[in-house]
Design an enzyme around this catalytic site. Structure first.
Site, PDB file in Angstrom:
ATOM      1  CG  ASP A  75      -1.719   1.205   1.424  1.00  0.00           C
ATOM      2  OD1 ASP A  75      -2.339   1.654   0.440  1.00  0.00           O
ATOM      3  OD2 ASP A  75      -1.731   1.760   2.538  1.00  0.00           O
ATOM      4  CG  ASP A  77      -1.723   7.562   0.601  1.00  0.00           C
ATOM      5  OD1 ASP A  77      -0.754   8.312   0.399  1.00  0.00           O
ATOM      6  OD2 ASP A  77      -2.689   7.477  -0.180  1.00  0.00           O
TER       7      ASP A  77
END
Length: 276
Positions: A75, A77
């Site tokens: 991922d 953020d």
């Protein structure tokens, strides 16, 4: 089974106490903040002890090597990056509190990601496109240990990929900066140099992340067991399900419950310390 202990300040007395609980045969030093306890056995008190001492712990099969893997999916953020990029964009548009509230609700699994992204992007309507570069230049920060972890992965021949529910504006730049092999994210619509508040195409959410990971995994001819996935929120659940090793990095409880391993204290370079 080996027990990996990691922390920002690992005390010898804590190591000895944990080794005694685990009936470990030896303590090997991996780095200054990571140790491998050999031939360790599970004990009900180990988790509580490590939590009180602010230590990460993971039981890993003996002989599990970094070179056993061929792909790591991350991922972006609050995982690869130390920020939520959409929140920082929102700050430029004076709508950060509203966007942050939606982000946190999504991370806790209270609303669907597609609904969340649609609502958050709508709040950015009218923002000049050049503000995005300002966010990237001034606010984007890598999480601790990110570059070291990626260098180790790449030197081991492991393909690297970021799959984000954020925007391609950021993933494309992060991909170039870190020499990643793949980057996937959502694209916002721009007209007359300003964001319209709409997302183009199908939204990459939890299901989309899992589907992309599976597709790239299959293209590379890898098995599920040869994939590591790293995330921090509910939106990453499907991605972790498509991997052999799912790592919850400074994550919400909903992801920690499903992950193979959790890292709550150390940086991203703690991932490579899990394997021989």
């Amino acid at each position: 089974m080996n027990l990996i202990i990691q922390g920002n300040d690992v005390q010898n007395n804590d190591l000895r106490a944990i080794a005694k609980l685990a009936e470990a045969s030896r303590i090997d030093r991996i780095t200054g903040e990571a140790f491998r306890l050999l031939d360790a056995q599970p004990h009900p008190d180990i988790t509580e002890y490590c939590e009180e001492a602010s230590l990460d712990h993971a039981f890993v099969p003996s002989g599990k090597k970094l070179t056993d893997f061929g792909l790591i999916a991350m991922d972006m953020d609050s995982t690869l990056l130390a920020i939520e990029s959409i929140d920082e964009i929102a700050d430029m548009h004076n709508v950060k509190p509203q966007v942050s509230a939606i982000t946190q609700s999504t991370m806790r699994g209270e609303i669907s990601f597609a609904e969340s992204l649609t609502r958050r992007t709508a709040l950015l309507e009218g923002l000049p496109q050049e503000a995005l570069q300002k966010v990237y230049d001034e606010r984007v920060r890598l999480n601790r240990g990110a570059e070291k972890m990626l260098q180790r992965m790449q030197s081991a021949g492991i393909k690297t990929m970021v799959i984000s529910g954020g925007y391609t504006f950021f993933t494309d730049r992060v991909k170039d900066r870190l020499n990643l092999d793949y980057a996937f994210a959502n694209t916002f619509e721009v007209q007359d140099g300003k964001l319209t508040g709409r997302v183009l195409g199908n939204i990459i959410g939890a299901s989309g992340k899992g589907e992309i990971l599976k597709r790239i995994r299959d293209e590379l001819g890898l098995s599920k067991e040869q994939v590591i996935a790293v995330g921090d929120g509910a939106n990453d659940l499907k991605m972790l399900e498509e991997s052999g090793v799912g790592i919850a990095f400074h994550a919400k409880p909903i992801l920690r419950e499903k992950a193979t391993f959790s890292l709550n204290h150390v940086g991203l370079d703690g991932i490579v310390n899990l394997f021989e």
